[in-house]
Design a protein around this motif. Structure first.
Motif, mmCIF file in Angstrom:
data_model
loop_
_atom_site.group_PDB
_atom_site.id
_atom_site.type_symbol
_atom_site.label_atom_id
_atom_site.label_comp_id
_atom_site.label_asym_id
_atom_site.label_seq_id
_atom_site.Cartn_x
_atom_site.Cartn_y
_atom_site.Cartn_z
ATOM 1 N N ALA A 1 -1.522 -7.135 -6.138
ATOM 2 C CA ALA A 1 -0.117 -7.360 -5.734
ATOM 3 C C ALA A 1 -0.057 -8.056 -4.386
ATOM 4 C CB ALA A 1 0.620 -6.031 -5.695
ATOM 5 N N SER A 2 -0.916 -7.644 -3.449
ATOM 6 C CA SER A 2 -0.928 -8.260 -2.121
ATOM 7 C C SER A 2 -1.368 -9.722 -2.187
ATOM 8 C CB SER A 2 -1.873 -7.482 -1.194
ATOM 9 O OG SER A 2 -1.399 -6.177 -0.974
ATOM 10 N N LEU A 3 -2.367 -9.994 -3.025
ATOM 11 C CA LEU A 3 -2.833 -11.376 -3.157
ATOM 12 C C LEU A 3 -1.723 -12.275 -3.698
ATOM 13 C CD1 LEU A 3 -4.954 -13.617 -3.251
ATOM 14 C CD2 LEU A 3 -5.722 -12.694 -5.450
ATOM 15 N N LEU A 4 -1.042 -11.822 -4.746
ATOM 16 C CA LEU A 4 0.033 -12.632 -5.331
ATOM 17 C C LEU A 4 1.178 -12.844 -4.334
ATOM 18 C CD1 LEU A 4 0.069 -11.030 -8.893
ATOM 19 C CD2 LEU A 4 -0.757 -13.320 -8.300
ATOM 20 N N ALA B 1 0.833 -1.206 0.000
ATOM 21 C CA ALA B 1 0.000 0.000 0.000
ATOM 22 C C ALA B 1 0.867 1.256 0.000
ATOM 23 C CB ALA B 1 -0.926 -0.009 1.207
ATOM 24 N N ALA B 2 2.030 1.187 0.619
ATOM 25 C CA ALA B 2 2.906 2.361 0.721
ATOM 26 C C ALA B 2 3.469 2.786 -0.624
ATOM 27 C CB ALA B 2 4.046 2.071 1.695
ATOM 28 N N PHE B 3 3.603 1.854 -1.562
ATOM 29 C CA PHE B 3 4.106 2.274 -2.876
ATOM 30 C C PHE B 3 3.031 2.185 -3.966
ATOM 31 C CE2 PHE B 3 6.156 -1.963 -2.065
ATOM 32 C CZ PHE B 3 5.536 -2.734 -3.037
ATOM 33 N N LYS B 4 1.776 2.396 -3.557
ATOM 34 C CA LYS B 4 0.673 2.408 -4.512
ATOM 35 C C LYS B 4 0.868 3.459 -5.599
ATOM 36 C CE LYS B 4 -4.213 3.419 -5.142
ATOM 37 N NZ LYS B 4 -5.473 3.918 -4.539
ATOM 38 N N GLU B 5 1.329 4.654 -5.230
ATOM 39 C CA GLU B 5 1.493 5.721 -6.216
ATOM 40 C C GLU B 5 2.525 5.334 -7.267
ATOM 41 O OE1 GLU B 5 -0.555 8.248 -6.507
ATOM 42 O OE2 GLU B 5 -1.585 7.305 -4.810
ATOM 43 N N GLU B 6 3.577 4.659 -6.852
ATOM 44 C CA GLU B 6 4.580 4.204 -7.824
ATOM 45 C C GLU B 6 3.990 3.143 -8.747
ATOM 46 O OE1 GLU B 6 8.840 1.840 -8.054
ATOM 47 O OE2 GLU B 6 8.320 2.909 -6.210
ATOM 48 N N LEU B 7 3.199 2.235 -8.186
ATOM 49 C CA LEU B 7 2.549 1.232 -9.026
ATOM 50 C C LEU B 7 1.621 1.894 -10.040
ATOM 51 C CD1 LEU B 7 1.614 -1.552 -6.430
ATOM 52 C CD2 LEU B 7 3.558 -1.515 -8.006
ATOM 53 N N THR B 8 0.888 2.897 -9.592
ATOM 54 C CA THR B 8 -0.009 3.613 -10.498
ATOM 55 C C THR B 8 0.773 4.266 -11.630
ATOM 56 O OG1 THR B 8 -1.607 4.024 -8.722
ATOM 57 C CG2 THR B 8 -1.724 5.463 -10.653
ATOM 58 N N ALA B 9 1.915 4.858 -11.305
ATOM 59 C CA ALA B 9 2.739 5.510 -12.329
ATOM 60 C C ALA B 9 3.269 4.491 -13.336
ATOM 61 C CB ALA B 9 3.892 6.256 -11.672
ATOM 62 N N ILE B 10 3.686 3.317 -12.854
ATOM 63 C CA ILE B 10 4.177 2.265 -13.755
ATOM 64 C C ILE B 10 3.051 1.826 -14.685
ATOM 65 C CG2 ILE B 10 4.974 -0.131 -13.883
ATOM 66 C CD1 ILE B 10 6.400 0.382 -11.172
ATOM 67 N N ARG B 11 1.886 1.578 -14.115
ATOM 68 C CA ARG B 11 0.751 1.094 -14.902
ATOM 69 C C ARG B 11 0.351 2.095 -15.967
ATOM 70 N NH1 ARG B 11 -4.583 1.599 -16.787
ATOM 71 N NH2 ARG B 11 -5.163 2.742 -14.903
ATOM 72 N N ARG B 12 0.298 3.356 -15.616
ATOM 73 C CA ARG B 12 -0.127 4.368 -16.576
ATOM 74 C C ARG B 12 0.920 4.600 -17.667
ATOM 75 N NH1 ARG B 12 -3.599 8.879 -13.071
ATOM 76 N NH2 ARG B 12 -5.103 7.351 -12.234
ATOM 77 N N ASP B 13 2.178 4.440 -17.324
ATOM 78 C CA ASP B 13 3.223 4.539 -18.350
ATOM 79 C C ASP B 13 3.094 3.410 -19.357
ATOM 80 O OD1 ASP B 13 5.856 5.539 -19.441
ATOM 81 O OD2 ASP B 13 6.477 3.545 -18.785
ATOM 82 N N ILE B 14 2.895 2.186 -18.869
ATOM 83 C CA ILE B 14 2.697 1.043 -19.775
ATOM 84 C C ILE B 14 1.439 1.258 -20.606
ATOM 85 C CG2 ILE B 14 2.209 -1.431 -19.865
ATOM 86 C CD1 ILE B 14 3.927 -1.741 -17.333
ATOM 87 N N ALA C 1 6.508 -8.684 -6.680
ATOM 88 C CA ALA C 1 7.934 -9.004 -6.766
ATOM 89 C C ALA C 1 8.759 -8.057 -5.894
ATOM 90 C CB ALA C 1 8.388 -8.920 -8.222
ATOM 91 N N ARG C 2 8.435 -6.769 -5.940
ATOM 92 C CA ARG C 2 9.182 -5.804 -5.120
ATOM 93 C C ARG C 2 9.038 -6.132 -3.639
ATOM 94 N NH1 ARG C 2 8.436 0.830 -4.710
ATOM 95 N NH2 ARG C 2 9.472 1.014 -2.687
ATOM 96 N N TYR C 3 7.809 -6.355 -3.207
ATOM 97 C CA TYR C 3 7.572 -6.656 -1.795
ATOM 98 C C TYR C 3 8.317 -7.921 -1.365
ATOM 99 C CZ TYR C 3 5.137 -8.649 2.224
ATOM 100 O OH TYR C 3 4.852 -9.245 3.429
ATOM 101 N N LEU C 4 8.195 -8.979 -2.153
ATOM 102 C CA LEU C 4 8.849 -10.236 -1.787
ATOM 103 C C LEU C 4 10.363 -10.109 -1.799
ATOM 104 C CD1 LEU C 4 6.491 -12.692 -3.693
ATOM 105 C CD2 LEU C 4 6.692 -12.456 -1.202
ATOM 106 N N ALA C 5 10.891 -9.287 -2.707
ATOM 107 C CA ALA C 5 12.340 -9.072 -2.745
ATOM 108 C C ALA C 5 12.816 -8.299 -1.523
ATOM 109 C CB ALA C 5 12.718 -8.328 -4.025
#
Length: 386
Positions: free
Chosen positions: A373-376, A8-21, A115-119
């Motif tokens: 992401a949390s479910l995976l 949840a703390a890096f939701k904004e970064e995930l949103t930015a990645i998704r929108r770029d793709i 992947a980021r969280y698990l790493a």
């Protein structure tokens, strides 16, 4: 909703990645930019990266800090659709006739988040395999990765995946044990007749007349040859012929898809389609070339693993937001091919919005990103608990 706090703390970064793709969508086996982003992110997280599997596929390998254990695979698809976007979003597609109209940009981002969280935590015993697949939209991306030795090079004991769903309550997770999604064939009938002037049809063998008769006859296959207790769909989705108002064309093409839950039903439908084409060819004195090819297998969720996956889902969204689907759906998904090699489970995750996937106005709710992401991530932690 107790999504994993770190994610949840890096939701904004995930949103930015998704929108770029999303802005730079790529269709099957052209995911060069997307796979490059994936590989760069995985490497930055300290994950071992392998590229070029199934042409543009990417695989990441991460070992937990708690020693040896099983290997869990997580899979996401990366490809877009060859269609225009009509959303007027600020981050809408910049590429003509390319659109993430099925939300695969979101699936890719969710897996990157897991992947980021698990790493960062590595709080598991065993190995996590992150599979970023190209060409899911009828291009055979899963089969391409398998042909490249995916599970020979990266053996998995279990594998899991998910798909967004605008058809369900936001963040509600649905799982169907056993037969979950239909298999699919694509078909093309190429009719070769005799062209003529539009004012002299008597000297033609009009392929358009044959095409219309063929479409009508094909609609009898499911209604009159498949048992009412069995499920199947035959849809003609394309008819192509002609180039001028005053020309009866030489050729016509009729194309579409068949969906099925039973391979014997599928084989019977194929036989009937070929018989109908042969009969019409003889009746109209034309040639009809028939091309029927399988593109998706039936998706089977491993029943012994469904409850474990549901428990992971309940950790993330709560008991009331996880349900067992009573019926399979007639849509198809090539994750089925991976599930025929390795046991696992595939689920849907609802999100806000009611525009269906594959519609030019489809919009993915970014709120789904930390949920998926949390479910995976949680299924890895649960299945690889020390």
């Amino acid at each position: 909703m107790p999504v994993i706090e770190k994610i949840a703390a890096f939701k904004e970064e995930l949103t930015a990645i998704r929108r770029d793709i999303h802005e730079y969508p790529e269709i099957g086996f052209e995911e060069v930019r997307t796979s490059g982003i994936v590989a760069e992110k995985l490497a930055g997280y300290g994950i071992e990266v392998h590229r070029g599997i199934g042409k543009t596929g990417v695989v990441g390998v991460l070992k937990g800090s708690r020693g040896e254990g099983k290997t869990i695979g997580l899979r996401a698809d990366m490809d877009a659709l060859p269609m225009e976007e009509h959303t007027n979003l600020g981050y809408a597609s910049k590429i003509p006739n390319r659109f993430h109209g099925c939300g695969h940009d979101g699936h890719t981002t969710m897996l990157l988040g897991a992947a980021r969280y698990l790493a960062e935590t590595r709080d598991f015993a065993g190995t996590a395999i992150f599979i970023f697949q190209p060409g899911e939209e009828g291009c055979g991306g899963a089969r391409a990765m398998l042909a490249d030795g995916l599970f020979d090079r990266f053996p998995c004991d279990e594998i899991y995946g998910l798909h967004n769903s605008p058809y369900d309550e936001p963040y509600r997770i649905g799982i169907k044990p056993g037969t979950s999604m239909a298999g699919a064939d694509f078909f093309d009938f190429r009719i070769n007749g005799r062209g003529s002037h539009g004012a002299m049809p008597e000297v033609s063998k009009d392929p358009i007349i044959v095409a219309t008769a063929l479409v009508q006859a094909l609609q009898s296959v499911v209604s009159r040859n498949v048992s009412p207790l069995k499920s199947a769909v035959l849809s003609v989705t394309q008819i192509h012929s002609g180039s001028a108002y005053n020309v009866i064309p030489q050729e016509a093409t009729v194309s579409g898809t068949v969906r099925f839950l039973d391979r014997e039903v599928n084989e019977m439908i194929r036989q009937r389609m070929r018989s109908i084409a042969a009969g019409l060819a003889a009746s109209f004195e034309v040639e009809i070339e028939v091309d029927i090819r399988n593109v998706f297998d039936v998706l089977f969720n491993t029943e012994d693993l469904v409850e474990g996956f549901a428990e992971a889902a309940r950790d993330i969204v709560g008991d009331a937001m996880v349900y067992t689907k009573s019926e399979p759906i007639m849509g198809s998904e090539d994750f089925a091919d991976m599930l025929h090699k390795v046991p696992g489970v595939y689920c849907t995750v609802g999100h806000s919005g009611n525009v269906p996937v594959h519609n030019p106005g489809f919009v993915l709710d970014d709120g789904i990103l930390p949920v998926g992401a949390s479910l995976l991530a949680r299924i890895v932690e649960r299945r690889l608990a020390a």
